[in-house]
Design a protein around this motif. Structure first.
Motif: not given
Length: 212
Positions: A127-138
């Motif tokens: 099983i793959i579990e995960g999370g998105v911590e950052e998703f942005l333009e810098m």
């Protein structure tokens, strides 16, 4: 006779007021702004050199840090401030977008016999579990980049002890330089990041799954 003139005066006044109100309302009306919706777009990574596994795999729905848990296309132009493009949105929030594209890429890779999504009721050993911590333009002076940070846990459900169930935990960080500050370029840069993330993760889980 006097009363009739008064009634007519009241009627005319009422009509004039209605005309002014209507004119004011229609005069100020503007066409609504069109909100454009964006999604990622790239060809699934090529991982032909990887051998085929025997076990199916399941991808659980990725969580998202609350700061990025929306469809807003966020950018950071200065420290401590997040802004969003006014008339541009992601089609779905980053967690669902990353999950869906990862499932698509795993199926296209043809490394595992079956790839189940979190919407399927079937259980699997891996099983793959995960999370998105950052998703942005810098943005910093002339330097602009799309940033994708995620964390992933690869689970072996056949193990009873919790410490053995987690085969590995890893954080991924990808950045793609942008030519300009625009939602189109931001979507392009984030698509490149997702391509690299997906390719690296498929290689990583293939490497450890083959040893277990």
């Amino acid at each position: 006779m006097k009363r009739g003139k008064t009634v007519n005066f009241v009627k005319m006044s009422f009509i004039i007021v209605i005309v002014f109100i209507a004119a004011g309302c229609f005069g100020r009306s503007k066409a609504p702004h069109l909100v454009e919706q964006y999604s990622l777009e790239y060809t699934p990574p090529t991982v032909e050199s990887l051998g085929r596994m025997c076990e199916p795999i399941k991808v659980e729905r990725f969580s998202v840090y609350q700061s990025f848990n929306s469809q807003a296309m966020l950018y950071r132009a200065q420290p401590y401030k997040l802004a969003a493009y006014n008339y541009n949105r992601w089609r779905v929030n980053p967690g669902d977008m990353v999950t869906d594209y990862l499932i698509r890429d795993l199926r296209a890779a043809n490394v595992f016999p079956v790839v189940f999504s979190y919407r399927d009721i079937e259980g699997t050993r891996f099983i793959i579990e995960g999370g998105v911590e950052e998703f942005l333009e810098m943005m910093a002076q002339d330097n602009r980049k799309a940033v994708l940070k995620t964390n992933v846990s690869f689970i072996d459900g056949s193990q009873k002890e919790l410490t053995k169930r987690v085969v590995f935990q890893k954080r991924y960080h990808f950045e793609e330089s942008l030519k300009e500050h625009s939602p189109d370029e931001f979507a392009r840069g984030m698509s490149v990041n997702m391509l690299h993330f997906s390719e690296q993760l498929i290689k990583d889980i293939h490497g450890v799954a083959g040893k277990n």
